[in-house]
Design an enzyme around this catalytic site. Structure first.
Site, PDB file in Angstrom:
ATOM      1  N   LEU A 133       0.812  -1.224  -0.085  1.00 59.47           N
ATOM      2  CA  LEU A 133      -0.016   0.033   0.080  1.00 59.47           C
ATOM      3  C   LEU A 133       0.783   1.096  -0.072  1.00 59.47           C
ATOM      4  O   LEU A 133       1.950   1.042   0.666  1.00 59.47           O
ATOM      5  CB  LEU A 133      -1.055   0.084   1.131  1.00 59.47           C
ATOM      6  CG  LEU A 133      -1.831  -1.074   1.439  1.00 59.47           C
ATOM      7  CD1 LEU A 133      -2.668  -0.820   2.759  1.00 59.47           C
ATOM      8  CD2 LEU A 133      -2.786  -1.219   0.295  1.00 59.47           C
ATOM      9  N   ASP A 134       0.204   2.533  -0.721  1.00 51.10           N
ATOM     10  CA  ASP A 134       1.071   3.655  -0.456  1.00 51.10           C
ATOM     11  C   ASP A 134       1.370   3.956   0.946  1.00 51.10           C
ATOM     12  O   ASP A 134       0.468   3.513   1.913  1.00 51.10           O
ATOM     13  CB  ASP A 134       0.210   4.897  -1.045  1.00 51.10           C
ATOM     14  CG  ASP A 134      -0.125   4.731  -2.517  1.00 51.10           C
ATOM     15  OD1 ASP A 134       0.842   3.863  -3.214  1.00 51.10           O
ATOM     16  OD2 ASP A 134      -0.895   5.149  -3.116  1.00 51.10           O
ATOM     17  N   ARG A 135       2.268   4.898   1.232  1.00 53.56           N
ATOM     18  CA  ARG A 135       2.622   5.247   2.588  1.00 53.56           C
ATOM     19  C   ARG A 135       1.527   5.678   3.298  1.00 53.56           C
ATOM     20  O   ARG A 135       1.251   5.344   4.568  1.00 53.56           O
ATOM     21  CB  ARG A 135       3.696   6.342   2.726  1.00 53.56           C
ATOM     22  CG  ARG A 135       4.119   6.659   3.898  1.00 53.56           C
ATOM     23  CD  ARG A 135       5.085   7.896   3.878  1.00 53.56           C
ATOM     24  NE  ARG A 135       5.554   8.120   5.189  1.00 53.56           N
ATOM     25  CZ  ARG A 135       6.524   9.215   5.617  1.00 53.56           C
ATOM     26  NH1 ARG A 135       7.085   9.493   4.504  1.00 53.56           N
ATOM     27  NH2 ARG A 135       6.561   9.441   6.797  1.00 53.56           N
ATOM     28  N   ARG A 230      -6.392   6.807  -6.471  1.00 52.59           N
ATOM     29  CA  ARG A 230      -6.129   8.183  -6.239  1.00 52.59           C
ATOM     30  C   ARG A 230      -6.178   8.719  -7.751  1.00 52.59           C
ATOM     31  O   ARG A 230      -7.070   9.973  -7.823  1.00 52.59           O
ATOM     32  CB  ARG A 230      -4.845   8.494  -5.612  1.00 52.59           C
ATOM     33  CG  ARG A 230      -4.801   7.843  -4.189  1.00 52.59           C
ATOM     34  CD  ARG A 230      -3.350   7.797  -3.701  1.00 52.59           C
ATOM     35  NE  ARG A 230      -2.877   8.923  -3.565  1.00 52.59           N
ATOM     36  CZ  ARG A 230      -1.454   9.253  -3.367  1.00 52.59           C
ATOM     37  NH1 ARG A 230      -0.702   8.181  -3.267  1.00 52.59           N
ATOM     38  NH2 ARG A 230      -1.071  10.480  -2.992  1.00 52.59           N
TER      39      ARG A 230
END
Length: 293
Positions: A133-135, A230
């Site tokens: 996952l993204d940060r 996103r």
């Protein structure tokens, strides 16, 4: 690590053909043939190659993967949702990077899972991340404890069912839809965008509610492109709340309001469906309640 299969079909078959059908690669079988690991038939160690009888219990015992010395262990806490001899499922907090990179080599989710395995003396020190996952995205992350599990899941990666919850700007219509726009890295930028020569990307969503110029959407990823959710919502005029990189306002939340809520997959070792869920983190839960969604 031991994996056991029950052979119940009516014909004899070579060990090689049987193992290849189970997902063992040609490369791994070649190593087994040269003495890497041990094969047991009905609990009795056997030489390789061998012809398997009509009915037999076959166990393949493989040594642990060699530790990746360049990955430092971190002993910071993690939240384990599930664990067995093959898999670890973790609830990643927002703000924690998934994998080591130039800006953080020592305290990412991978470092923490390695430290956890060392602490519990699991026998493996090489966790293999499957769903990163993204940060600043929170939620379910799946790890394989060994490279064989990683290989098997890679073959069915399209069958991983990943579900998210997101808060986005504006009233999303229709109530259920598909966003199918190709995505790629933008020139001279760290950002991704909709580009004509990008990779195919497919995002499915269901609107769960509208309030105060905000929509709560449930999302299913059919592909796994970088920043896919996103970018797709931003490109359609509905950036995620808090997503400064893609035009989202940080007035109500300081990070992108995106949570990996649920993950389903078929365990290749048991053929059983596995389902895992991570509860909404406090920042998103509070915001949803504040907005009345």
């Amino acid at each position: 690590m031991k994996i056991t299969w029950q052979k119940n079909d009516a014909k004899e078959v070579t060990l090689k053909n049987f193992l290849l059908r189970q997902g063992v690669s040609q490369r791994l079988y070649g190593k087994i043939k040269k003495g890497y690991g041990t094969v047991y038939l009905d609990g009795v160690k056997t030489a390789v190659p061998v012809l398997l009888p009509k009915k037999v219990e076959l166990t393949l015992e493989l040594p642990p993967d060699p530790p990746e010395e360049h990955v430092a262990p971190s002993f910071a806490p993690i939240t384990i949702l599930y664990e067995d001899e093959h898999w670890i499922v973790v609830d990643k907090p927002a703000g924690l990077t998934s994998v080591p990179g130039p800006s953080n080599q020592t305290d990412t989710l991978v470092n923490r899972v390695k430290g956890y395995l060392i602490t519990k003396k699991d026998g493996t020190q090489t966790p293999r991340i499957i769903t990163r996952l993204d940060r600043y995205t929170s939620g379910v992350v799946l790890f394989a404890k060994h490279s064989f599990g990683q290989t098997l899941l890679a073959k069915q990666k399209a069958m991983l069912d990943k579900r998210y919850l997101a808060l986005v700007f504006g009233k999303v219509t229709p109530e259920h839809g598909l966003i199918e726009e190709p995505l790629g890295r933008l020139a001279d930028s760290f950002c991704y965008g909709v580009v004509s020569d990008g990779k195919p990307a497919k995002t499915e969503y269901w609107v769960k509610g509208h309030a105060h110029e905000t929509s709560l959407v449930a999302v299913k990823l059919h592909t796994g492109r970088t920043h896919q959710i996103r970018v797709h919502f931003s490109a359609n005029g509905h950036p995620l709340l808090g997503d400064k990189l893609y035009g989202g306002s940080q007035e109500l939340i300081a990070r992108q309001a995106l949570h990996a809520q649920k993950l389903d997959f078929i365990d290749p070792f048991t053929a059983k469906k596995m389902t895992f869920e991570a509860p909404l983190p406090p920042d998103m839960q509070t915001l949803i309640e504040h907005l009345g969604l």
